[in-house]
Design an enzyme around this catalytic site. Structure first.
Site, mmCIF file in Angstrom:
data_model
loop_
_atom_site.group_PDB
_atom_site.id
_atom_site.type_symbol
_atom_site.label_atom_id
_atom_site.label_comp_id
_atom_site.label_asym_id
_atom_site.label_seq_id
_atom_site.Cartn_x
_atom_site.Cartn_y
_atom_site.Cartn_z
ATOM 1 N N HIS A 128 0.839 -1.201 0.000
ATOM 2 C CA HIS A 128 0.000 0.000 0.000
ATOM 3 C C HIS A 128 0.874 1.251 0.000
ATOM 4 C CE1 HIS A 128 -3.991 1.830 1.641
ATOM 5 N NE2 HIS A 128 -3.286 2.761 0.996
ATOM 6 N N HIS A 181 1.479 5.263 -2.179
ATOM 7 C CA HIS A 181 1.006 6.267 -3.136
ATOM 8 C C HIS A 181 2.239 6.960 -3.712
ATOM 9 C CE1 HIS A 181 -3.248 6.015 -1.773
ATOM 10 N NE2 HIS A 181 -2.683 5.737 -0.606
ATOM 11 N N HIS A 205 -5.453 -0.602 5.985
ATOM 12 C CA HIS A 205 -5.166 0.245 7.160
ATOM 13 C C HIS A 205 -6.200 0.133 8.287
ATOM 14 C CE1 HIS A 205 -7.785 2.702 4.683
ATOM 15 N NE2 HIS A 205 -6.804 3.174 3.937
ATOM 16 N N ASP A 259 1.137 2.668 3.694
ATOM 17 C CA ASP A 259 0.246 3.720 3.197
ATOM 18 C C ASP A 259 1.041 5.010 2.990
ATOM 19 O OD1 ASP A 259 -1.967 5.067 2.317
ATOM 20 O OD2 ASP A 259 -3.029 5.093 4.230
#
EC number: 3.5.2.3
Length: 426
Positions: free
Chosen positions: A57, A59, A229, A302
């Site tokens: 995970h 970005h 999450h 994340d």
């Protein structure tokens, strides 16, 4: 090229051994007590040699928001954190909702040559919540899972279809569990601290409602749902029940949710503003207990970069998110140091289980014949996490500028050294 790692403490999810490793080309050729000749010899005395970390995970903001991070800088941050495989979410601009963008992302990562980038495709077109993407085309292009992360899929019928289609293509859905009707423009967890600070809160039930719904839909469809999450004690109770009932559910926890709580926001530091928000001590302890018990399957960062001037605003206006690739190792090692998990369990959470979930049959273990994706970790190294070390374009972490303990001092990807901790010879 041959690389020989000697005096290695090799940590797999099932056991730890003292041995040496010969890498020949892209693969682990031999694990042996012998001393063998090689083009490069690495002395790993006092360090842990673990399979390359797999972050399910992240970005990377590419395409569209490359000023925050891009695939190149994201790859550099990954290997500096011991991560050799990363899964970027689809909330880019344009959205990764078609095979062309999926292929382009993979091509960019291959050109940089540091990590394996496995894109997560969008569930719905333009993350609009309606209209399933062409999952078959995207799977063929290299997408390994589907998620509208950053936004929930509010329609139960659309989520049902996503689970059915992804299951048909041998894939799965990653759910951002949030009932937006309960957000109420909140910026942190709803509780005592939000009342003290005068900030609008979001109840943990907004997560729990969607966790419950999505697991019921997985029961209905037989599809695989992965809960992203997890931050709530009750979410974990429901996941535990679902697993006992045989529902195909896995879940991940982030380092910030097992390290911090809403009490850290007393400073109004926007680097503690994230989604889902930091919750109460009881929730943090529940996450830590679930990591220990085996209920949580994966630790994922994340990693969500934002530039400093985006975060340096009033708390209400700051975006949600924290970078985490280069703090994954020290925060996970802290769990080991505190006796929450074993070193073997850390490897299971950060590499072995992600490889199993993603069906990566040559990753997740230090084993002969496996891909030579390796992180060499010094658990005792103390350093300041600052601009000299940071590889992301962003610095939105409450740990930036702080002293940390434990780091990946060398990362090897497919038999090539792609990271060496500055000013440290090993």
């Amino acid at each position: 090229m041959k690389i020989f790692i000697k005096n290695a403490t090799i940590v797999n999810s099932d056991k730890t051994i003292q041995s040496n490793i010969l890498i020949d080309g892209e693969n682990i050729a031999k694990i042996t007590d012998e001393i063998l000749e090689a083009d490069e010899v690495i002395d790993a005395t006092g360090k842990f040699v673990v399979p390359g970390l797999i972050d399910m995970h992240v970005h990377f903001r590419d395409p569209g928001y490359e000023y925050k991070d891009d695939i190149n800088s994201g790859s550099e941050a990954a290997v500096a954190g011991g991560v050799t495989t990363a899964l970027p979410m689809a909330n880019t601009n344009p959205v990764n909702d078609n095979a062309v963008i999926t292929r382009d992302m993979i091509a960019k990562a291959k050109a940089r040559g540091l990590i394996d980038l496995l894109p997560i495709g969008a569930i719905t077109k333009k993350l609009g919540g309606e209209g399933i993407t062409e999952m078959g085309d995207m799977t063929q292009a290299g997408a390994v899972a589907f998620s509208d992360d950053g936004l929930p899929v509010s329609s139960s019928d659309v989520m049902r279809a996503a689970l059915e289609y992804s299951n048909h293509f041998g894939s799965f859905v990653i759910s951002h569990c949030e009932d937006c009707s309960m957000c109420r423009t909140g910026v942190m967890h709803e509780g005592k601290v939000s009342a003290i600070l005068g900030l609008k809160g979001m109840p943990r039930e907004k997560e729990e409602i969607m966790v419950s719904r999505d697991m019921l839909l997985a029961k209905l469809t037989g599809g695989h749902i992965h809960i992203a999450h997890v931050s709530s004690a009750w979410s974990l109770k429901m996941i535990e029940m679902a697993k006992k009932e045989g529902i195909n559910v896995t879940c991940e926890a982030t380092p910030h949710h097992f390290t911090f709580t809403d009490e850290n926001l007393m400073s109004y530091d926007t680097n503690f503003k994230m989604s889902p928000p930091l919750r109460e001590v009881s929730d943090k302890e529940a996450v830590r207990n679930a990591l220990k018990s085996g209920l949580v399957d994966v630790i994922a960062t994340d990693h969500a970069p934002h530039l400093d001037d985006e975060k340096f605003v009033e708390f209400d206006k700051a975006p949600f998110g924290i970078i985490g690739l280069q703090t994954l190792v020290p925060l996970s090692l802290k769990l080991v140091e505190e006796g929450v998990i074993s070193l073997e369990r850390m490897v299971e959470l950060t590499s072995t289980n992600p490889a199993r979930i993603l069906k990566l049959n040559n990753k997740g273990r230090i084993k002969e014949g496996y891909l030579a994706d390796i992180a060499i970790i010094d658990p005792n190294l103390e350093y300041i996490y600052d601009a000299k070390l940071n590889k992301s374009k962003s610095i939105n972490s409450p740990l930036f500028g702080k002293k940390l303990k434990g780091a990946a001092v060398m990362t090897i990807k497919s038999g090539k050294i792609v990271w060496n901790f500055p000013n440290l010879l090993i």
